[in-house]
Design a protein around this motif. Structure first.
Motif, mmCIF file in Angstrom:
data_model
loop_
_atom_site.group_PDB
_atom_site.id
_atom_site.type_symbol
_atom_site.label_atom_id
_atom_site.label_comp_id
_atom_site.label_asym_id
_atom_site.label_seq_id
_atom_site.Cartn_x
_atom_site.Cartn_y
_atom_site.Cartn_z
ATOM 1 N N ILE A 32 1.009 -1.354 -0.049
ATOM 2 C CA ILE A 32 0.018 0.300 -0.241
ATOM 3 C C ILE A 32 0.913 1.182 -0.345
ATOM 4 C CG2 ILE A 32 -1.845 1.134 1.514
ATOM 5 C CD1 ILE A 32 -3.127 -0.993 1.633
ATOM 6 N N ILE A 33 1.715 1.341 0.701
ATOM 7 C CA ILE A 33 2.733 2.507 0.682
ATOM 8 C C ILE A 33 3.196 2.625 0.167
ATOM 9 C CG2 ILE A 33 4.940 3.057 1.690
ATOM 10 C CD1 ILE A 33 3.650 2.258 4.808
ATOM 11 N N PHE A 36 0.981 4.355 -2.442
ATOM 12 C CA PHE A 36 0.098 5.201 -2.771
ATOM 13 C C PHE A 36 0.764 6.115 -2.037
ATOM 14 C CE2 PHE A 36 -4.239 4.137 -4.053
ATOM 15 C CZ PHE A 36 -4.672 2.965 -3.725
ATOM 16 N N GLY A 37 1.894 5.842 -1.638
ATOM 17 C CA GLY A 37 2.976 6.328 -0.793
ATOM 18 C C GLY A 37 3.375 7.920 -1.181
ATOM 19 N N GLY A 39 2.484 9.634 -4.059
ATOM 20 C CA GLY A 39 2.431 11.191 -4.454
ATOM 21 C C GLY A 39 1.989 10.287 -6.063
ATOM 22 N N TYR A 40 1.604 11.283 -7.024
ATOM 23 C CA TYR A 40 1.250 10.717 -7.718
ATOM 24 C C TYR A 40 3.127 11.466 -8.977
ATOM 25 C CZ TYR A 40 -0.982 11.621 -12.628
ATOM 26 O OH TYR A 40 -1.276 11.752 -13.762
ATOM 27 N N GLU A 41 3.486 10.514 -10.025
ATOM 28 C CA GLU A 41 4.548 11.024 -10.327
ATOM 29 C C GLU A 41 4.328 11.697 -11.564
ATOM 30 O OE1 GLU A 41 8.003 10.284 -9.330
ATOM 31 O OE2 GLU A 41 7.868 11.779 -11.416
ATOM 32 N N PHE A 42 4.999 12.898 -11.796
ATOM 33 C CA PHE A 42 4.758 13.325 -13.275
ATOM 34 C C PHE A 42 5.441 14.249 -13.852
ATOM 35 C CE2 PHE A 42 1.315 15.724 -15.140
ATOM 36 C CZ PHE A 42 1.243 17.111 -15.153
ATOM 37 N N HIS A 165 10.184 18.868 -9.533
ATOM 38 C CA HIS A 165 8.626 19.691 -9.360
ATOM 39 C C HIS A 165 8.358 18.991 -9.385
ATOM 40 C CE1 HIS A 165 5.515 22.588 -10.087
ATOM 41 N NE2 HIS A 165 6.136 23.132 -9.189
ATOM 42 N N ASN A 166 7.904 19.003 -7.457
ATOM 43 C CA ASN A 166 7.085 18.599 -6.672
ATOM 44 C C ASN A 166 5.617 19.180 -5.683
ATOM 45 O OD1 ASN A 166 5.789 15.673 -5.725
ATOM 46 N ND2 ASN A 166 7.757 14.963 -5.694
ATOM 47 N N SER A 167 4.422 18.794 -5.389
ATOM 48 C CA SER A 167 3.552 19.662 -5.055
ATOM 49 C C SER A 167 4.287 20.119 -3.831
ATOM 50 C CB SER A 167 2.544 18.785 -4.301
ATOM 51 O OG SER A 167 2.656 17.593 -4.052
ATOM 52 N N ARG A 168 3.617 21.437 -2.132
ATOM 53 C CA ARG A 168 3.762 21.015 -2.138
ATOM 54 C C ARG A 168 2.396 21.263 -0.792
ATOM 55 N NH1 ARG A 168 2.402 26.445 0.008
ATOM 56 N NH2 ARG A 168 1.488 28.178 -1.289
ATOM 57 N N GLU A 169 2.729 21.316 0.183
ATOM 58 C CA GLU A 169 1.811 21.318 1.178
ATOM 59 C C GLU A 169 1.655 22.422 1.850
ATOM 60 O OE1 GLU A 169 0.969 16.902 2.208
ATOM 61 O OE2 GLU A 169 0.479 18.763 3.887
ATOM 62 N N ARG B 45 -6.569 3.727 3.945
ATOM 63 C CA ARG B 45 -6.059 4.202 2.492
ATOM 64 C C ARG B 45 -6.488 4.010 1.591
ATOM 65 N NH1 ARG B 45 -0.791 6.256 5.413
ATOM 66 N NH2 ARG B 45 -0.040 5.356 2.778
ATOM 67 N N ASN B 48 -7.541 7.758 -0.101
ATOM 68 C CA ASN B 48 -6.337 8.096 -0.184
ATOM 69 C C ASN B 48 -6.241 9.302 -0.310
ATOM 70 O OD1 ASN B 48 -3.113 8.668 0.803
ATOM 71 N ND2 ASN B 48 -2.755 7.000 -0.179
ATOM 72 N N PHE B 51 -3.082 11.267 -1.642
ATOM 73 C CA PHE B 51 -2.587 10.526 -3.229
ATOM 74 C C PHE B 51 -3.584 11.668 -4.088
ATOM 75 C CE2 PHE B 51 -1.194 8.208 -6.719
ATOM 76 C CZ PHE B 51 -2.242 7.891 -7.686
ATOM 77 N N ASP B 54 -2.358 15.126 -4.721
ATOM 78 C CA ASP B 54 -1.303 15.909 -5.505
ATOM 79 C C ASP B 54 -1.957 15.081 -6.986
ATOM 80 O OD1 ASP B 54 1.851 14.550 -6.039
ATOM 81 O OD2 ASP B 54 1.028 16.004 -5.109
ATOM 82 N N ALA B 114 -3.527 21.103 2.506
ATOM 83 C CA ALA B 114 -4.118 21.402 1.075
ATOM 84 C C ALA B 114 -2.266 20.520 0.435
ATOM 85 C CB ALA B 114 -4.698 22.526 0.111
ATOM 86 N N CYS B 116 -0.169 22.337 -2.860
ATOM 87 C CA CYS B 116 -0.370 22.916 -4.371
ATOM 88 C C CYS B 116 0.133 22.601 -5.019
ATOM 89 C CB CYS B 116 -0.705 24.677 -3.515
ATOM 90 S SG CYS B 116 -1.957 24.802 -2.105
ATOM 91 N N TYR B 117 -0.131 22.818 -6.555
ATOM 92 C CA TYR B 117 1.210 22.555 -7.623
ATOM 93 C C TYR B 117 0.805 23.624 -8.537
ATOM 94 C CZ TYR B 117 3.632 19.440 -10.454
ATOM 95 O OH TYR B 117 4.730 19.053 -11.463
#
Lengths: 174, 150
Positions: A32-33, A36-37, A39-42, A165-169, B45, B48, B51, B54, B114, B116-117
């Protein structure tokens, strides 16, 4: 009188049973990790998209000519940062790119007829390592090449873009 | 009273059988608890939120990067709204937020933070609207030339 060997065997089976359940649980958690752990590879898609967009901009606008004029007009040596800022300002003016976000999120190198015009955070070594390893820290890269007619001659322009580049929280609002 | 050999053997057998039964019951209970914990964990999970935050943020940024001024978009966000509802996000208007000043899109599917991108083109997102049950929940927005560039 109790059979001590049977007792020990019984206890051992109990421990093995618990160990087996623990192993199965760890396997499920790891799967599972893994799925889903992270994030989305972009990054690869983004490097491809931006490489082609920048190449399209350079082929359809006078960005490269204006950039070369800027370099030639300056007396004294330009720092690489000044070159990058000038190039990004021209991309922004001619093709509506967001210079600040590109500088923060991407790396690139522009080469004309084998001569490097401008480079920002782009490393061929990192790109090669990314292809050969599963490490996440290396950027994804993509190269677009095209021929342009400039000054009466055909020039090969190479646009290479890297994305880490990755998303920020964004924290929850208080 | 001294038991005969046969009687004591029978008694040992019965004790052995009942001990084995106890062991089996204990194993079954442990296994049932294990299954319950795994189902709960996987179920948790599978929804999720991190995920999917993102995913939606990056896909929306990609759409904007590919857009030209005047383009209008309509995106199926039913899954995002389902997850947000399950995670008790207060309002659907909090889910998708376009920050034109920073040229970034933020997606929130849980009450916490949240994702952000940022995107790489100078465009503003306007007229964003969440259309509910049409027949699925759809996000609509339009992109225009950047206004009030600093």
């Amino acid at each position: 009188m109790k059979n001590k060997r049977a007792l020990i065997g019984n206890q051992l089976m109990g421990v093995l049973y618990l160990a087996l359940l623990l192993l199965i649980a760890l396997g499920i958690v790891a799967a599972i990790i893994g799925m889903f752990g992270k994030g989305y590879e972009f990054r690869e898609a983004e490097a491809t998209l931006m490489s082609e967009k920048i190449a399209k901009c350079l082929s359809e606008s006078s960005t490269l000519e204006e950039f070369e004029q800027f370099i030639n007009s300056r007396t004294g040596k330009l720092s690489s940062e000044e070159k990058v800022n000038a190039f990004l300002d021209l991309l922004s003016k001619n093709c509506n790119f967001h210079a600040k976000n590109i500088k923060e999120g991407l790396g690139f190198v522009i080469i004309s007829n084998g001569e490097e015009l401008v480079r920002w955070k782009y490393s061929e070594t990192d790109c090669a390592l990314k292809e050969r390893s599963t490490a996440d820290s290396y950027p994804s890269c993509f190269t677009t090449e095209f021929d342009a007619q400039r000054n009466g001659a055909t020039q090969t322009i190479v646009v290479s873009v890297s994305s880490n580049h990755n998303s920020r929280e964004r924290p929850a609002k208080v | 009273m001294k038991l005969s050999y046969t009687d004591s053997a029978l008694l040992r057998g019965k004790r052995g059988a009942s001990e084995r039964l106890n062991d089996e019951v204990v194993f079954l209970i442990i296994f049932a608890v294990f299954i319950a914990v795994m189902v709960f964990y996987v179920g948790n999970r599978a929804n999720n939120a991190a995920f999917w935050e993102d995913f939606y943020a990056k896909e929306l940024a990609k759409m904007i990067n590919l857009a030209k001024p005047g383009d209008e978009f309509r995106l199926d966000v039913h899954k995002a709204t389902e997850i947000a509802q399950k995670n008790k996000v207060k309002s659907f208007s909090e889910i998708f937020v376009f920050d034109n000043a920073k040229s970034e899109v933020c997606v929130k599917l849980s009450p916490g933070s949240a994702k952000c991108y940022s995107y790489f083109v100078k465009l503003d997102v306007v007229d964003e609207e969440l259309e509910l049950a049409a027949p699925k929940n759809m996000l609509k927005f339009k992109v225009i030339e950047k206004v009030n560039e600093k």
